[in-house]
Design an enzyme around this catalytic site. Structure first.
Site, PDB file in Angstrom:
ATOM      1  CD  GLU A   1      -4.538  -1.743   9.744  1.00 28.32           C
ATOM      2  OE1 GLU A   1      -5.398  -1.355   8.913  1.00 28.32           O
ATOM      3  OE2 GLU A   1      -4.044  -2.887   9.719  1.00 28.32           O
TER       4      GLU A   1
ATOM      5  CD  GLU B   1      -2.528  -1.421   2.587  1.00 31.90           C
ATOM      6  OE1 GLU B   1      -3.644  -1.949   2.596  1.00 31.90           O
ATOM      7  OE2 GLU B   1      -1.919  -1.115   3.627  1.00 31.90           O
TER       8      GLU B   1
ATOM      9  CG  ASP C   1     -11.630  -8.203   1.425  1.00 27.72           C
ATOM     10  OD1 ASP C   1     -12.493  -8.362   2.306  1.00 27.72           O
ATOM     11  OD2 ASP C   1     -10.570  -7.589   1.630  1.00 27.72           O
TER      12      ASP C   1
HETATM   13  N1  SAH Z   1      -2.352 -12.494   5.885  1.00 25.43           N
HETATM   14  C1  SAH Z   1      -2.509 -11.162   5.414  1.00 25.43           C
HETATM   15  C2  SAH Z   1      -3.087 -10.338   6.506  1.00 25.43           C
HETATM   16  C3  SAH Z   1      -3.703  -9.109   6.003  1.00 25.43           C
HETATM   17  S1  SAH Z   1      -4.699  -8.405   7.203  1.00 25.43           S
HETATM   18  C4  SAH Z   1      -1.200 -10.675   4.868  1.00 25.43           C
HETATM   19  O1  SAH Z   1      -0.341 -10.228   5.618  1.00 25.43           O
HETATM   20  O2  SAH Z   1      -1.033 -10.756   3.665  1.00 25.43           O
HETATM   21  C5  SAH Z   1      -5.660  -7.353   6.207  1.00 25.43           C
HETATM   22  C6  SAH Z   1      -5.168  -5.935   6.032  1.00 25.43           C
HETATM   23  O3  SAH Z   1      -6.001  -5.304   5.077  1.00 25.43           O
HETATM   24  C7  SAH Z   1      -5.299  -5.101   7.293  1.00 25.43           C
HETATM   25  O4  SAH Z   1      -4.303  -4.109   7.305  1.00 25.43           O
HETATM   26  C8  SAH Z   1      -6.731  -4.515   7.189  1.00 25.43           C
HETATM   27  O5  SAH Z   1      -6.770  -3.164   7.598  1.00 25.43           O
HETATM   28  C9  SAH Z   1      -7.086  -4.624   5.704  1.00 25.43           C
HETATM   29  N2  SAH Z   1      -8.269  -5.429   5.365  1.00 25.43           N
HETATM   30  C10 SAH Z   1      -8.623  -5.708   4.080  1.00 25.43           C
HETATM   31  N3  SAH Z   1      -9.716  -6.495   4.043  1.00 25.43           N
HETATM   32  C11 SAH Z   1     -10.083  -6.737   5.339  1.00 25.43           C
HETATM   33  C12 SAH Z   1     -11.125  -7.514   5.938  1.00 25.43           C
HETATM   34  N4  SAH Z   1     -11.986  -8.216   5.196  1.00 25.43           N
HETATM   35  N5  SAH Z   1     -11.202  -7.561   7.305  1.00 25.43           N
HETATM   36  C13 SAH Z   1     -10.307  -6.861   8.059  1.00 25.43           C
HETATM   37  N6  SAH Z   1      -9.279  -6.129   7.523  1.00 25.43           N
HETATM   38  C14 SAH Z   1      -9.162  -6.043   6.188  1.00 25.43           C
END
Ligand code: SAH
Length: 270
Positions: free
Chosen positions: A202, A17, A225
């Site tokens: 966040e 990002e 998503d």
């Molecule tokens: N395993 C993943 C974890 C990503 S967590 C990795 O490291 O590749 C998801 C990140 O995107 C967080 O920073 C959150 O703010 C955002 N995010 C996107 N879609 C989300 C969802 N469905 N639920 C919670 N956070 C989401």
């Protein structure tokens, strides 16, 4: 704490990002604090500090505190992705928060569910006029005509993901230490918070720290998503393909003092 004139903090949770923005700061000097690299330099001729917060509320709160208390920023922009919960919020759309709350805050029965204990409030609201200027500028940046003219996001990338022309929404974003990835969890959130547009991990933490320091802030999320049973497939695809282009285009647009459009300098009144 001393503020550095007009210095703006730019934060994201994941490298995908932020990387394109850091690549646009060739003069940047890196200062390391609490295991994080703070990139001090310029974007669009403005003084900025860019940093990866890492994922989750504690990581985001710590990073925001350092940006304000140690690096003296006068405003914070958080850019990243989120899961879409509002019925009209599609993958590829953008949500600008005009309210934020922690969906996993629950100190009941001592305090009402969702209330920040001791603060007597549930939702935090960024400054309204700033939020509106951000919404208008982001809409200009993502305008379909600029896409067609080979602008910020090429049609090729949108087509590759089966995305429509992006729309910009303004409303409630909720945060919690949980990647929401089931239709059942989405339904629960929508049931308790019918006006929710997006969920992430966040934004409400950044908002709380900025609120306490009385520093203006902007939480900007591109929908990666739908937080449902396909989220684990859509999220990595979006993150690796277009997330960084969205962040770069939107943040550069927000920082541009001379964009020859009706919004003018978005941070002029900050
Ligand atoms: N395993 C993943 C974890 C990503 S967590 C990795 O490291 O590749 C998801 C990140 O995107 C967080 O920073 C959150 O703010 C955002 N995010 C996107 N879609 C989300 C969802 N469905 N639920 C919670 N956070 C989401």
């Amino acid at each position: 704490m001393s503020f550095v004139a007009d210095r703006i903090g730019i934060m994201a949770a994941m490298p995908e990002e932020l990387q394109a923005l850091i690549d646009s700061m060739p003069d940047a000097e890196v200062v390391r604090r609490a295991g994080r690299d703070f990139w001090i330099g310029h974007l669009q001729g403005r003084a900025v500090v860019a940093v990866l917060s890492r994922i989750g509320k504690v990581a985001a709160a710590l990073t925001t505190t350092l940006l304000v208390a140690e690096f003296g920023v006068c405003a914070v922009i958080f850019t990243g992705v989120a899961g879409g919960l509002g019925a009209a919020v599609r993958v590829g759309d953008v949500v600008v928060a005009d309210a934020l709350m922690q969906h996993d805050m629950d100190a009941s029965p001592l305090f009402p569910k969702y209330e920040l204990p001791g603060q007597g409030i549930t939702r935090l609201h960024p400054e309204r006029s700033l939020t509106r200027r951000v919404r208008d500028r982001v809409a200009e940046v993502l305008d379909v005509s600029s896409l067609a003219a080979g602008g910020a996001l090429s049609q090729v990338h949108l087509d590759a993901l089966g995305l429509h022309a992006p729309r910009v929404h303004m409303g409630l974003i909720v945060s919690g230490d949980q990647f929401v990835s089931s239709a059942a969890d989405c339904d629960t959130l929508r049931h308790h918070l019918p006006d929710v547009l997006a969920v992430e991990m966040e934004g409400a933490a950044v908002a709380q720290v900025c609120h306490d320091f009385e520093v203006p802030y902007v939480i900007l999320r591109t929908i990666s998503d739908r937080a449902d049973d396909t989220a684990h497939v859509d999220f990595p695809r979006f993150i690796s393909t277009v997330a960084s282009r969205y962040s770069q285009a939107m943040v550069l647009g927000l920082l541009d003092r001379h964009a020859d459009q009706h919004v003018g300098d978005v941070f002029g009144a900050a």
